[in-house]
Each structure stands twice: as C-alpha cells, then as structure tokens.
Design an enzyme around this catalytic site. Sequence first.
Site, PDB file in Angstrom:
ATOM      1  CB  CYS A 122      -1.903   0.390   8.604  1.00 31.83           C
ATOM      2  SG  CYS A 122      -0.672   1.782   8.519  1.00 31.83           S
ATOM      3  CD  GLU A 156       5.375   0.190  12.827  1.00 34.82           C
ATOM      4  OE1 GLU A 156       6.317   0.812  13.479  1.00 34.82           O
ATOM      5  OE2 GLU A 156       4.277   0.256  12.737  1.00 34.82           O
ATOM      6  CE  LYS A 167       8.136 -10.778   0.530  1.00 33.58           C
ATOM      7  NZ  LYS A 167       7.124 -10.222  -0.461  1.00 33.58           N
ATOM      8  N   PRO A 168      10.110  -6.496  -1.286  1.00 38.02           N
ATOM      9  CG  PRO A 168      10.174  -5.704  -3.466  1.00 38.02           C
ATOM     10  CD  PRO A 168      10.872  -6.532  -2.422  1.00 38.02           C
ATOM     11  CB  ALA A 169       3.864  -6.270  -1.281  1.00 38.59           C
ATOM     12  CD  GLU A 191      -6.242  -3.329   8.440  1.00 39.51           C
ATOM     13  OE1 GLU A 191      -5.846  -4.353   8.289  1.00 39.51           O
ATOM     14  OE2 GLU A 191      -5.310  -2.089   8.871  1.00 39.51           O
ATOM     15  N   GLY A 209       3.009  -5.365   7.723  1.00 41.59           N
ATOM     16  CA  GLY A 209       1.908  -5.953   6.798  1.00 41.59           C
ATOM     17  C   GLY A 209       0.705  -6.325   7.809  1.00 41.59           C
ATOM     18  CB  SER A 210      -1.637  -8.950   7.506  1.00 39.73           C
ATOM     19  OG  SER A 210      -0.705 -10.165   7.134  1.00 39.73           O
ATOM     20  CG  ASN A 249      -0.317  -0.045   2.524  1.00 39.90           C
ATOM     21  OD1 ASN A 249       0.773  -0.477   2.538  1.00 39.90           O
ATOM     22  ND2 ASN A 249      -0.978   0.431   3.695  1.00 39.90           N
TER      23      ASN A 249
HETATM   24  N1  LIG Z   1       1.403  -0.778  10.688  1.00 40.36           N
HETATM   25  C1  LIG Z   1       1.788  -0.424   9.448  1.00 40.36           C
HETATM   26  O1  LIG Z   1       2.486   0.661   9.299  1.00 40.36           O
HETATM   27  C2  LIG Z   1       1.276  -0.924   7.967  1.00 40.36           C
HETATM   28  C3  LIG Z   1       1.458  -0.220   7.208  1.00 40.36           C
HETATM   29  C4  LIG Z   1       0.978  -0.707   5.979  1.00 40.36           C
HETATM   30  C5  LIG Z   1       0.021  -1.990   6.143  1.00 40.36           C
HETATM   31  N2  LIG Z   1      -0.016  -2.474   7.039  1.00 40.36           N
HETATM   32  C6  LIG Z   1      -1.010  -3.634   7.368  1.00 40.36           C
HETATM   33  O2  LIG Z   1      -0.743  -4.527   6.088  1.00 40.36           O
HETATM   34  C7  LIG Z   1      -1.802  -5.184   5.487  1.00 40.36           C
HETATM   35  C8  LIG Z   1      -2.095  -5.034   4.325  1.00 40.36           C
HETATM   36  O3  LIG Z   1      -0.960  -5.387   3.553  1.00 40.36           O
HETATM   37  P1  LIG Z   1      -0.718  -6.444   3.014  1.00 40.36           P
HETATM   38  O4  LIG Z   1      -1.924  -7.121   2.295  1.00 40.36           O
HETATM   39  O5  LIG Z   1       0.605  -6.445   1.929  1.00 40.36           O
HETATM   40  O6  LIG Z   1      -0.193  -7.603   3.950  1.00 40.36           O
HETATM   41  P2  LIG Z   1       0.277  -8.873   4.109  1.00 40.36           P
HETATM   42  O7  LIG Z   1       0.789  -9.360   5.349  1.00 40.36           O
HETATM   43  O8  LIG Z   1      -0.374  -9.855   3.250  1.00 40.36           O
HETATM   44  O9  LIG Z   1       1.814  -8.752   3.189  1.00 40.36           O
HETATM   45  C9  LIG Z   1       2.849  -7.935   3.689  1.00 40.36           C
HETATM   46  C10 LIG Z   1       4.064  -8.339   3.343  1.00 40.36           C
HETATM   47  O10 LIG Z   1       4.375  -9.591   3.864  1.00 40.36           O
HETATM   48  C11 LIG Z   1       4.804 -10.738   3.031  1.00 40.36           C
HETATM   49  N3  LIG Z   1       4.330 -11.910   3.159  1.00 40.36           N
HETATM   50  C12 LIG Z   1       3.057 -12.529   3.117  1.00 40.36           C
HETATM   51  N4  LIG Z   1       2.939 -13.769   3.391  1.00 40.36           N
HETATM   52  C13 LIG Z   1       4.278 -13.931   4.102  1.00 40.36           C
HETATM   53  C14 LIG Z   1       5.023 -15.001   4.793  1.00 40.36           C
HETATM   54  N5  LIG Z   1       4.437 -16.150   5.045  1.00 40.36           N
HETATM   55  N6  LIG Z   1       6.226 -15.025   5.126  1.00 40.36           N
HETATM   56  C15 LIG Z   1       7.046 -13.641   4.845  1.00 40.36           C
HETATM   57  N7  LIG Z   1       6.373 -12.628   4.029  1.00 40.36           N
HETATM   58  C16 LIG Z   1       5.258 -12.934   3.776  1.00 40.36           C
HETATM   59  C17 LIG Z   1       4.097  -9.992   1.435  1.00 40.36           C
HETATM   60  O11 LIG Z   1       4.780 -10.789   0.311  1.00 40.36           O
HETATM   61  C18 LIG Z   1       4.340  -8.598   1.756  1.00 40.36           C
HETATM   62  O12 LIG Z   1       5.580  -8.190   1.314  1.00 40.36           O
HETATM   63  C19 LIG Z   1      -3.255  -4.469   6.428  1.00 40.36           C
HETATM   64  O13 LIG Z   1      -3.157  -5.192   7.697  1.00 40.36           O
HETATM   65  C20 LIG Z   1      -2.435  -3.157   7.079  1.00 40.36           C
HETATM   66  O14 LIG Z   1      -3.020  -2.784   8.005  1.00 40.36           O
HETATM   67  C21 LIG Z   1       0.411  -1.983   8.497  1.00 40.36           C
HETATM   68  O1  LIG Z   2      -0.327   2.052   5.964  1.00 37.98           O
HETATM   69  C1  LIG Z   2       0.228   2.458   6.634  1.00 37.98           C
HETATM   70  C2  LIG Z   2       1.313   3.450   6.655  1.00 37.98           C
HETATM   71  O2  LIG Z   2       2.043   3.448   7.578  1.00 37.98           O
HETATM   72  C3  LIG Z   2       0.548   4.774   6.877  1.00 37.98           C
HETATM   73  S1  LIG Z   2       1.379   6.060   6.925  1.00 37.98           S
HETATM   74  O3  LIG Z   2       1.367   6.783   5.681  1.00 37.98           O
HETATM   75  O4  LIG Z   2       2.736   5.895   7.590  1.00 37.98           O
HETATM   76  O5  LIG Z   2       0.535   7.153   7.956  1.00 37.98           O
END
Ligand SMILES: NC(=O)c1ccc[n+]([C@@H]2O[C@H](COP(=O)([O-])OP(=O)(O)OC[C@H]3O[C@@H](n4cnc5c(N)ncnc54)[C@H](O)[C@@H]3O)[C@@H](O)[C@H]2O)c1
Ligand SMILES: O=C[C@H](O)CS(=O)(=O)O
Length: 487
Positions: free
Chosen positions: A294, A260, A185-187, A391, A238-239, A162
Amino acid sequence: MLTNTVVLKNRGLLRQQAFVNGQWIDASNKDTYEVLNPATGAVIATVPSLSADEVELAIHGAAKAQKDWAAKTAQERSRILRRWFELMHENAEDLALLMTTEQGKPLAEARGEVAYAASFIEWFSEEARRVYGRIIPQPSNDRRLMVMKQPIGVVGAITPWNFPAAMLTRKAGPALAAGCAMVAKPAEDTPLTALALGVLAAEAGVPDGVLNIVTGKPDVVGPALMGSSIVRKVSFTGSTAVGKLLMRQAADTVKKLSLELGGNAPFIVFDDADVDAAVDGVMASKYRNTGQTCVCANRIFVQSGIYDSFTQKLAEKVSTMKVGAGTEDGVVQGPLINKAALEKVKRHVADAKAKGGRVLTGGDVHERGGSFFQPTVIADATPDMQVFVEETFGPVAPIFRFETEDEAVALANDTPFGLASYFFSRDLARIFRAAEALESGIVAVNSGVFSTEVAPFGGVKESGLGREGGQEGIEEYLETKFLCLGL
Ligand SMILES: NC(=O)c1ccc[n+]([C@@H]2O[C@H](COP(=O)([O-])OP(=O)(O)OC[C@H]3O[C@@H](n4cnc5c(N)ncnc54)[C@H](O)[C@@H]3O)[C@@H](O)[C@H]2O)c1
Ligand SMILES: O=C[C@H](O)CS(=O)(=O)O
C-alpha cells in the site's frame, strides 16, 4: 505437507481448519475453498468456508472469553504476548515458507515480514503495561475527577493478502494488549499464515476464544462481523472501495472503525538529491513485494535537470532484477497474487504506452507465464494515464517530469489518497516545506522504506482512519471513561 514439495519443520503450523473458541473446526456444511500457490497455480491447501452462524459462534465465544482476558493484569497479558512473540521467532523459517508458498513473495522478504509481524507483538506486549488514565484537578472540592481507559471489548479484524502476518499482528497485538478479544478474517488468498499464527498464540497461552481466525467468503463473514452489536470495533486493512462499504455497514451499530486503505504514493526526486540514493530508494519502495504494498511508490516525479540520468540509472538496475518463485535462489520479484492483479498491471502499462509512455525496460508479461510480470520502468509518463490516477499494485515505475517544487507538490497531492509520500532532497528548507505540504499520513525523506512497529502508520483523505503501531496503535482498542466521584 504443502503439495508443492515444501515441508514445514513444525507440521502443526499447517492448519486447514478455522480456529474458533480454541477449537479447530470445519464448516458444518463442509464447504471449503482452495488456497493456491501463485507461483505455480498448485493447490496447497483447502480451508473451511464458514457460515454466518459459525462466525456468530466465534463472536459469542470471544465475548465470553474477553471478560476474563480483560480481568487479567496488564502484566499477565504482557507475558503471554511476549511468549507469542518468542514463538514467532522460534518458528520464523516455517512461517516464512508458508507465507511465500501462499502469497508468492521472495523468501527473504517473507522472513523480513515475519520479523516485522513479530515486532508488533513484542511492542504491544510492552505497551500493555503503559495504558494510563489520569486524575483531573477538581473544579470543586466536593468531588474528584478521573479518566480511565478500558478495552473496547470484542473486535473484528479483516486483513489483506499482501502482508498475511504483519497486517494481522498489527491489529491483534494492540487489541489483545488492551484486553480485547478478536475475531479475525484473513484474505481468502492467504489464510494459512494467519492460521499458523493462531497455533502459536494458543501455544503461548492466549486463552480459548480470545483470538479467533475465521476463514470464509468476504460477503458472508463481513456482514456477520459488521452486523453484530457484540462486535464494537472493526479494524480493516484493504482497498478503499471495501473500506467505504464497511463504513456504510458500520452505521447500523455505530461500530468504531480503523481503516488502513489504498495508497497512490508520490516519490519526488528534486535536482539537489543524491541521484544514486534516490534510485536505490525507488528500488526499495516500488518493487517491494513485487510492487504489491500500500506504500509502494506509485508515481515517480523527477525534476527535469536530472530526469535523463535518473531514468537511465533506474532502468539499468531494474533490468537486472531476477523474477521467479519466491523459494528460488536470488529471486527478488515473485508472481502477482492472482490473474486479476496481472490483468490490472497489463491494463495500466497498455494505457501508458497508448498515451505516449516510453518503456525503458520490461513492459510485458514475464516468460515464466502465470501471473509473473516483467519489472518495468516507463518514461514520459503524464497525469492523464491510469498509472497516475490508480494504485497499480505491481512492478511498474512510471516516471513523470516536473520543473518546479510547487509543481511537484501539487502533482503529488492531486489524488484522493494520502497514505505515504517520499522525496529526496538535501536542501533543509525544502525538506521542511515539502514535508509539511504533502497530504499524507507518512512522509519518508531520503529513504524508500520506513516501516516500523514503533511509529504510527496510517493515512489521510481516502487512505483511511486511525493509526496502527507506535504509542497511538493501542488507543484504537480502548474506550475513555470519565469518572466523577462525589465526596
Ligand atoms: N493501508 C494499509 O496499511 C494497507 C495495507 C495492505 C493493503 N492495503 C490495500 O489493500 C488493497 C489490496 O489488498 P486486497 O486486494 O486484499 O484488498 P481487498 O479490499 O479486496 O480485501 C481486503 C480484505 O477485505 C476482505 N473483503 C473484500 N470484500 C469484502 C466485503 N465486501 N466485506 C468484508 N470484507 C471484504 C477480503 O477478503 C480481504 O480479507 C490495496 O488497495 C492496498 O493498498 C492497505
Ligand atoms: O501494504 C501495506 C503495509 O502496511 C506496508 S508496511 O509493510 O506496513 O509498510
């Protein structure tokens, strides 16, 4: 050239290879995966799907490079990071275009993210020179005691789709400033922005192996990073579900973690609030990145005395939002990242309607088709709905009614998550009561946005561990060593 007719001025920024030890590489078995434009479904690029062995190559290269990188003076590292910051600004338009193409956010938001991402590199280029130890008054005169800070070493980074730039630089900035080397590792949905940042880091003088961008399947790259005893720290965004998995995997090597994770932000509007300002605050928080941040307001609580006027004003504003591809003029809501994200939003809206929610505007897939969804406001929301518990990660604003301050705070805290909270009030005593009572790492008062590189960002409860940005951000990449010197 991006196949959907978007041309970069600096064509060198579009990379379809992984960046390992300063080299651009394919997977040895030629495995690749496609990167799609979420607005059109078009394939814009293919990138390597690296094997675990190739990730190991990056880890060993990082270990070798990190020694010399840490041996540089803080000023030398600072200057290289500063140059990286400058190059991000010089290439901002291309980075924004690349980001919108692979992530979908409106171009104006992408430009904003590039500036936000660059600000972490600038901030930590400065913080690099302020990593202080300390001398401790000795308990006996036959010794001298001191504390020194040292880089953790090789760190792994795993980032979400995101914010493809900011979530990487919020990790790489402090890590490199501290003297660490990184394997990132990027998404899989959004690797191109990260690869472009790798191009600029190399141009800025970041030595080979200090920053590696490995593309590939998460269930291959993840275990390679988590299983390596050379990787002493992993910073994950991530999640919460994946964060919990990484915590379990980290145990085998006692790996340090920064997490995070997910959010479920409450947004409370008290009856003493400036209603128009609160409406603007919800617009800024809820619909940023098409609701895919997030810290988006996920549950909006409005005190009963102003409930009708607030919901009407919000619905009127939301109904005017232009939906489309991020490159189209005037668009403020782009596509959701993929079909799975769209299905989750549809599920949440259907559940809310089935449980008595009243759709004031939106509520269905957009006429554009694909993964576009109508910006939505739902009144008469109740805590038994999925939009209260999960969420949504989409452009849906459920509005809950409350009577008292205690009720609002209890509802806001009734979640395992605790990343961001928001509330609008002009009562100073109430502001302090609510800010202290809300269970979140971030509280925004009378504002729908707060993101900045100068303050610590992070969550409590199941929203994560550690902080990014601010003075605290570099501590995540340092070890504290106690030195006792006998005289
Ligand atoms: N707290 C924050 O700063 C923050 C910021 C952005 C997103 N998020 C959260 O991330 C989620 C959405 O992002 P998303 O869909 O990319 O999350 P996600 O957890 O599916 O993926 C995040 C990253 O983790 C990797 N990943 C997935 N499964 C993995 C595994 N088994 N082992 C290692 N890496 C793995 C993905 O490839 C990606 O690079 C939401 O819950 C959002 O709230 C949090
Ligand atoms: O989605 C998550 C990001 O951390 C939001 S922010 O741009 O850092 O506020």
